[in-house]
Design a protein around this motif. Structure first.
Motif, PDB file in Angstrom:
ATOM      1  N   PHE A  14       0.836  -1.204   0.000  1.00 55.88           N
ATOM      2  CA  PHE A  14       0.000   0.000   0.000  1.00 55.88           C
ATOM      3  C   PHE A  14       0.871   1.255   0.000  1.00 55.88           C
ATOM      4  O   PHE A  14       0.655   2.181  -0.781  1.00 55.88           O
ATOM      5  N   GLN A  15       1.875   1.292   0.865  1.00 57.06           N
ATOM      6  CA  GLN A  15       2.786   2.440   0.941  1.00 57.06           C
ATOM      7  C   GLN A  15       3.486   2.680  -0.386  1.00 57.06           C
ATOM      8  O   GLN A  15       3.579   3.808  -0.858  1.00 57.06           O
ATOM      9  N   HIS A  16       3.996   1.615  -0.975  1.00 59.62           N
ATOM     10  CA  HIS A  16       4.720   1.749  -2.241  1.00 59.62           C
ATOM     11  C   HIS A  16       3.822   2.267  -3.345  1.00 59.62           C
ATOM     12  O   HIS A  16       4.214   3.152  -4.116  1.00 59.62           O
ATOM     13  N   ARG A  17       2.619   1.751  -3.443  1.00 57.69           N
ATOM     14  CA  ARG A  17       1.702   2.165  -4.510  1.00 57.69           C
ATOM     15  C   ARG A  17       1.280   3.621  -4.339  1.00 57.69           C
ATOM     16  O   ARG A  17       1.305   4.401  -5.290  1.00 57.69           O
ATOM     17  N   LEU A  18       0.882   3.996  -3.129  1.00 56.69           N
ATOM     18  CA  LEU A  18       0.442   5.371  -2.901  1.00 56.69           C
ATOM     19  C   LEU A  18       1.607   6.346  -3.005  1.00 56.69           C
ATOM     20  O   LEU A  18       1.472   7.437  -3.561  1.00 56.69           O
TER      21      LEU A  18
END
Length: 75
Positions: A14-18
């Protein structure tokens, strides 16, 4: 506190995508994450901070956006 497994992997994904969307917003000058984010001037992206909401912190010239993935049940 220790973490791991599917929950940690989901949060990091989630962190990487956002974070990637926020960086792409800076490069393209197109709001891909939040309306008005580009105009507010992104100055910094921080991951896994010491804040209570720590997945992603987006710092702008005017404010901080604190982002946290809501936990999911894994069966």
């Amino acid at each position: 506190m220790a973490g791991g497994g599917a929950a940690t992997n989901s949060g990091i994904d989630f962190q990487h995508r956002l974070g990637a969307l926020a960086m792409l917003s800076v490069l393209t000058q197109i709001d891909l994450v939040l309306d008005g984010l580009v105009a507010s001037g992104i100055t910094e992206l921080r991951f896994e901070t010491h804040d209570d909401i720590d997945d992603l912190v987006i710092a702008t010239k005017q404010q901080l956006w604190l982002v946290q993935e809501i936990g999911r049940a894994h069966v």
